[in-house]
Enzyme design. Structure first.
Site, PDB file in Angstrom:
ATOM      1  CG  ASP A 176      69.917  69.282  27.236  1.00 51.17           C
ATOM      2  OD1 ASP A 176      69.498  70.060  26.353  1.00 51.17           O
ATOM      3  OD2 ASP A 176      69.728  69.472  28.445  1.00 51.17           O
ATOM      4  CG  ASP A 192      70.015  74.549  25.848  1.00 44.66           C
ATOM      5  OD1 ASP A 192      68.861  74.979  26.015  1.00 44.66           O
ATOM      6  OD2 ASP A 192      70.377  73.410  26.203  1.00 44.66           O
TER       7      ASP A 192
END
Length: 176
Positions: free
Chosen positions: A121, A137
């Site tokens: 991330d 995402d």
């Protein structure tokens, strides 16, 4: 027969392109952000900073990689099956596109979980202290949000029977 294969080939190309974009951005994050200070895009608004997420959304299920891999695989296979059993025709193209985004995001994060044992991330919204996320995402979030809008406002109840049943696909003409 050639006409039926063409949309499937385009879907595979789209899926691969989305996966490539996701994996490329994660590779860039690993190469340029890991071990570095955050890269500020907009001061106090948006920055890129590296995070190894061993959980799922909002860091839930931390360290439960086997469970997350199994769950993601099952959900992805179910979505693929539903994608392939949707009625043919232009009416279901929006639903197919949403499903492609969701599948691409799920597979993108699954690749990370299997190959790295965590998900990379790197996108961070500073003002609301939102959890870091990645391109996969975004695919999942946008795909699910738009699909919900279509399910609520675009498709008729009769059309949705195909989506929520285990029956074989029917053509759009049979539904009407």
């Amino acid at each position: 027969m050639k006409r039926k294969k063409q949309p499937l080939i385009l879907s595979v190309i789209a899926l691969c392109s989305l996966l490539l974009a996701d994996q490329y951005t994660k590779w860039l994050a690993v190469v340029h952000l890991k071990g570095q200070e955050p890269f500020v895009i907009l001061n106090r608004v948006l920055e890129f900073s590296y995070l190894e997420n061993t959980g799922a959304a909002f860091s839930s299920f931390m360290g439960k990689q086997t469970f997350l891999i199994a769950l993601t695989t099952i959900v992805t296979l179910l979505l693929l099956w539903k994608y392939l059993t949707l009625p043919e025709g232009k009416r279901f193209v929006p639903m197919r596109l949403c499903m492609l985004f969701i599948i691409s995001g799920a597979v993108g994060n699954l690749i990370d979980r299997v190959s790295r044992n965590y998900v990379v991330d790197f996108i961070y919204f500073v003002p609301i202290n939102f959890p870091k996320f990645n391109v996969a995402d975004i695919y999942i979030t946008v795909g699910v949000a738009v699909l919900c809008i279509f399910l609520l406002f675009y498709y008729k109840d009769e059309e949705l029977e195909t989506l929520f049943t285990m029956r074989a696909k029917r053509s759009h003409d049979e539904i009407e």
